[in-house]
Design a protein around this motif. Structure first.
Motif, PDB file in Angstrom:
ATOM      1  N   ASN A  31     -10.033   1.770  -3.559  1.00 52.10           N
ATOM      2  CA  ASN A  31      -9.664   2.176  -4.922  1.00 52.10           C
ATOM      3  C   ASN A  31      -8.568   3.238  -4.848  1.00 52.10           C
ATOM      4  OD1 ASN A  31     -12.075   0.856  -6.537  1.00 52.10           O
ATOM      5  ND2 ASN A  31     -12.952   1.854  -4.753  1.00 52.10           N
ATOM      6  N   PRO A  32      -7.294   2.811  -4.894  1.00 51.95           N
ATOM      7  CA  PRO A  32      -6.199   3.769  -4.794  1.00 51.95           C
ATOM      8  C   PRO A  32      -5.943   4.553  -6.080  1.00 51.95           C
ATOM      9  CG  PRO A  32      -5.336   1.553  -4.974  1.00 51.95           C
ATOM     10  CD  PRO A  32      -6.825   1.424  -4.878  1.00 51.95           C
ATOM     11  N   SER A  33      -6.488   4.085  -7.202  1.00 50.79           N
ATOM     12  CA  SER A  33      -6.323   4.804  -8.472  1.00 50.79           C
ATOM     13  C   SER A  33      -7.419   4.364  -9.430  1.00 50.79           C
ATOM     14  CB  SER A  33      -4.950   4.511  -9.093  1.00 50.79           C
ATOM     15  OG  SER A  33      -4.910   3.191  -9.610  1.00 50.79           O
ATOM     16  N   LYS A  34      -7.458   4.976 -10.610  1.00 45.94           N
ATOM     17  CA  LYS A  34      -8.474   4.635 -11.598  1.00 45.94           C
ATOM     18  C   LYS A  34      -8.232   3.254 -12.205  1.00 45.94           C
ATOM     19  CE  LYS A  34      -9.548   9.408 -12.926  1.00 45.94           C
ATOM     20  NZ  LYS A  34      -9.551  10.397 -14.032  1.00 45.94           N
ATOM     21  N   THR A  35      -6.996   2.764 -12.120  1.00 48.14           N
ATOM     22  CA  THR A  35      -6.663   1.496 -12.756  1.00 48.14           C
ATOM     23  C   THR A  35      -6.476   0.344 -11.774  1.00 48.14           C
ATOM     24  OG1 THR A  35      -4.312   2.074 -12.723  1.00 48.14           O
ATOM     25  CG2 THR A  35      -5.549   2.631 -14.712  1.00 48.14           C
ATOM     26  N   LEU A  36      -6.593   0.613 -10.482  1.00 46.61           N
ATOM     27  CA  LEU A  36      -6.352  -0.432  -9.482  1.00 46.61           C
ATOM     28  C   LEU A  36      -7.460  -0.459  -8.426  1.00 46.61           C
ATOM     29  CD1 LEU A  36      -4.605  -2.579  -8.032  1.00 46.61           C
ATOM     30  CD2 LEU A  36      -3.347  -0.699  -6.960  1.00 46.61           C
ATOM     31  N   THR A  37      -7.941  -1.668  -8.150  1.00 46.28           N
ATOM     32  CA  THR A  37      -8.881  -1.902  -7.044  1.00 46.28           C
ATOM     33  C   THR A  37      -8.280  -2.970  -6.137  1.00 46.28           C
ATOM     34  OG1 THR A  37     -10.825  -1.372  -8.373  1.00 46.28           O
ATOM     35  CG2 THR A  37     -11.190  -2.695  -6.414  1.00 46.28           C
ATOM     36  N   GLN A  38      -8.367  -2.742  -4.831  1.00 46.20           N
ATOM     37  CA  GLN A  38      -7.885  -3.728  -3.869  1.00 46.20           C
ATOM     38  C   GLN A  38      -9.022  -4.127  -2.938  1.00 46.20           C
ATOM     39  OE1 GLN A  38      -4.473  -1.570  -2.217  1.00 46.20           O
ATOM     40  NE2 GLN A  38      -3.113  -2.981  -3.284  1.00 46.20           N
ATOM     41  N   GLU A  39      -9.175  -5.430  -2.742  1.00 43.27           N
ATOM     42  CA  GLU A  39     -10.191  -5.955  -1.825  1.00 43.27           C
ATOM     43  C   GLU A  39      -9.494  -6.656  -0.661  1.00 43.27           C
ATOM     44  OE1 GLU A  39     -13.255  -8.230  -3.766  1.00 43.27           O
ATOM     45  OE2 GLU A  39     -13.033  -7.073  -5.614  1.00 43.27           O
ATOM     46  N   SER A  75      -5.780  -7.790  -5.673  1.00 44.72           N
ATOM     47  CA  SER A  75      -5.390  -6.579  -6.406  1.00 44.72           C
ATOM     48  C   SER A  75      -5.773  -6.769  -7.867  1.00 44.72           C
ATOM     49  CB  SER A  75      -3.887  -6.331  -6.282  1.00 44.72           C
ATOM     50  OG  SER A  75      -3.525  -6.140  -4.932  1.00 44.72           O
ATOM     51  N   THR A  76      -6.623  -5.882  -8.380  1.00 47.04           N
ATOM     52  CA  THR A  76      -7.084  -5.980  -9.758  1.00 47.04           C
ATOM     53  C   THR A  76      -6.649  -4.748 -10.538  1.00 47.04           C
ATOM     54  OG1 THR A  76      -9.016  -7.292  -9.113  1.00 47.04           O
ATOM     55  CG2 THR A  76      -9.093  -6.222 -11.273  1.00 47.04           C
ATOM     56  N   TYR A  77      -5.825  -4.972 -11.557  1.00 49.31           N
ATOM     57  CA  TYR A  77      -5.327  -3.891 -12.411  1.00 49.31           C
ATOM     58  C   TYR A  77      -6.102  -3.907 -13.727  1.00 49.31           C
ATOM     59  CZ  TYR A  77      -1.375  -4.014  -9.172  1.00 49.31           C
ATOM     60  OH  TYR A  77      -0.601  -3.998  -8.042  1.00 49.31           O
ATOM     61  N   LYS A  78      -6.508  -2.720 -14.196  1.00 50.44           N
ATOM     62  CA  LYS A  78      -7.224  -2.611 -15.468  1.00 50.44           C
ATOM     63  C   LYS A  78      -6.520  -1.596 -16.352  1.00 50.44           C
ATOM     64  CE  LYS A  78     -11.759  -4.030 -13.803  1.00 50.44           C
ATOM     65  NZ  LYS A  78     -13.192  -3.705 -13.707  1.00 50.44           N
ATOM     66  N   GLN A  95       0.821  -1.200   0.000  1.00 55.11           N
ATOM     67  CA  GLN A  95       0.000   0.000   0.000  1.00 55.11           C
ATOM     68  C   GLN A  95       0.864   1.263   0.000  1.00 55.11           C
ATOM     69  OE1 GLN A  95      -2.574   1.643  -0.931  1.00 55.11           O
ATOM     70  NE2 GLN A  95      -3.797   0.005  -0.065  1.00 55.11           N
ATOM     71  N   PRO A  96       1.488   1.595  -1.147  1.00 56.37           N
ATOM     72  CA  PRO A  96       2.373   2.758  -1.215  1.00 56.37           C
ATOM     73  C   PRO A  96       1.644   4.083  -1.460  1.00 56.37           C
ATOM     74  CG  PRO A  96       2.384   1.636  -3.321  1.00 56.37           C
ATOM     75  CD  PRO A  96       1.455   0.852  -2.418  1.00 56.37           C
ATOM     76  N   TYR A  97       0.310   4.025  -1.595  1.00 59.20           N
ATOM     77  CA  TYR A  97      -0.441   5.194  -2.036  1.00 59.20           C
ATOM     78  C   TYR A  97      -0.755   6.169  -0.911  1.00 59.20           C
ATOM     79  CZ  TYR A  97      -1.056   1.669  -5.601  1.00 59.20           C
ATOM     80  OH  TYR A  97      -0.816   0.693  -6.517  1.00 59.20           O
ATOM     81  N   LEU A 128     -10.067 -12.282 -13.872  1.00 60.25           N
ATOM     82  CA  LEU A 128     -10.612 -11.318 -12.916  1.00 60.25           C
ATOM     83  C   LEU A 128     -11.145 -12.060 -11.695  1.00 60.25           C
ATOM     84  CD1 LEU A 128     -12.631  -8.976 -15.302  1.00 60.25           C
ATOM     85  CD2 LEU A 128     -10.633  -8.325 -13.964  1.00 60.25           C
ATOM     86  N   ALA A 129     -10.927 -11.501 -10.516  1.00 54.48           N
ATOM     87  CA  ALA A 129     -11.418 -12.115  -9.280  1.00 54.48           C
ATOM     88  C   ALA A 129     -11.995 -11.042  -8.372  1.00 54.48           C
ATOM     89  CB  ALA A 129     -10.288 -12.851  -8.561  1.00 54.48           C
ATOM     90  N   SER A 130     -12.999 -11.445  -7.589  1.00 60.18           N
ATOM     91  CA  SER A 130     -13.614 -10.513  -6.649  1.00 60.18           C
ATOM     92  C   SER A 130     -14.318 -11.295  -5.551  1.00 60.18           C
ATOM     93  CB  SER A 130     -14.618  -9.613  -7.367  1.00 60.18           C
ATOM     94  OG  SER A 130     -15.177  -8.666  -6.470  1.00 60.18           O
ATOM     95  N   ILE A 131     -14.215 -10.796  -4.311  1.00 60.80           N
ATOM     96  CA  ILE A 131     -14.959 -11.395  -3.207  1.00 60.80           C
ATOM     97  C   ILE A 131     -16.444 -11.074  -3.401  1.00 60.80           C
ATOM     98  CG2 ILE A 131     -15.407 -11.270  -0.724  1.00 60.80           C
ATOM     99  CD1 ILE A 131     -12.872 -12.735  -1.283  1.00 60.80           C
ATOM    100  N   ASP A 132     -17.292 -12.076  -3.220  1.00 58.38           N
ATOM    101  CA  ASP A 132     -18.731 -11.864  -3.346  1.00 58.38           C
ATOM    102  C   ASP A 132     -19.209 -10.925  -2.242  1.00 58.38           C
ATOM    103  OD1 ASP A 132     -21.217 -13.365  -4.819  1.00 58.38           O
ATOM    104  OD2 ASP A 132     -21.743 -12.734  -2.793  1.00 58.38           O
ATOM    105  N   LYS A 133     -19.947  -9.884  -2.628  1.00 57.00           N
ATOM    106  CA  LYS A 133     -20.376  -8.862  -1.658  1.00 57.00           C
ATOM    107  C   LYS A 133     -21.386  -9.405  -0.639  1.00 57.00           C
ATOM    108  CE  LYS A 133     -17.920  -5.657  -3.645  1.00 57.00           C
ATOM    109  NZ  LYS A 133     -17.383  -6.478  -4.732  1.00 57.00           N
ATOM    110  N   LYS A 134     -22.109 -10.474  -1.000  1.00 65.58           N
ATOM    111  CA  LYS A 134     -23.100 -11.040  -0.080  1.00 65.58           C
ATOM    112  C   LYS A 134     -22.543 -12.198   0.745  1.00 65.58           C
ATOM    113  CE  LYS A 134     -27.060  -9.760  -2.953  1.00 65.58           C
ATOM    114  NZ  LYS A 134     -28.254 -10.257  -3.706  1.00 65.58           N
TER     115      LYS A 134
END
Length: 205
Positions: free
Chosen positions: A80-88, A104-107, A34-36, A160-166
């Protein structure tokens, strides 16, 4: 009635303790992860969100741009540390102490995720291999020969991976196909099937 009240109190304490544990894990993230933002800024960002209403929290950072928390519950933080990165950041039950999943998901522009498991001290435990778990199914709009041809051209397979919100103990994954033009992507979209992996106390499978 007294017993029921006691159960509610204990459940509330457990949820609050879990929320504090996940928030502490997020706030204490090392600079390599987490350098942001500085630790104090991460703490302020978490404190300004309202987990009871799942409200977003935004903060301007020194080098420009805006960081945000868009989901905050006792089990999951979406940062969301930037427009291109999401961290869960998710807390998961284990045989001993709880462990933590960091995605960590980079787009840029197509997305690719990395899923790692840590202990509460940010000691790396494992990295999940996603490409052998994602699935593709041939859509009716594509011939078998064309389907095989497209698969063969995908030398770089991104997932792509993501934790289920429910359900924070479920990981949703699917392929991200970078080497396609717009027409191919529209035709191939029905082939991308979401795979749901369950946490078994040690890994997602």
């Amino acid at each position: 009635m007294k017993r029921f009240f006691s159960i509610i109190v204990l459940a509330t304490i457990a949820i609050a303790s879990q929320a504090q544990s996940l928030q502490k894990f997020f706030i204490n993230a090392p600079d390599s992860i987490q350098p942001y933002m500085k630790k104090l800024d991460r703490e302020a960002l978490v404190m300004s969100a309202d987990p009871s209403k799942d409200t977003c929290s935004y903060m301007n950072i020194v080098y420009g741009g805006t960081v945000s928390i868009t989901h905050l519950t006792p089990e999951l933080i979406v940062f969301n540390p930037s427009k291109t990165l999401t961290q869960e950041f998710a807390i998961l039950p284990s045989e001993g102490d709880s462990v933590y999943c960091v995605i960590s998901t980079y787009k840029a522009p197509e997305g690719e995720s990395c899923v790692k498991i840590y202990d509460k001290n940010w000691t790396w435990l494992s990295t999940l291999n996603l490409t052998d778990k994602a699935k593709l199914v041939k859509p009716d709009s594509i011939s078998e020969a064309r389907f095989e041809e497209i698969i063969q051209t995908q030398e770089i397979k991104m997932t792509l991976a993501s934790i289920d919100k429910k359900n924070s103990q479920q990981l949703n994954i699917e392929f991200s196909m970078p080497l396609m033009n717009s027409e191919e992507k529209m035709s191939f979209l029905p082939a991308i099937v979401q795979t749901n992996l369950k946490w078994n106390g040690k890994t997602f499978n």
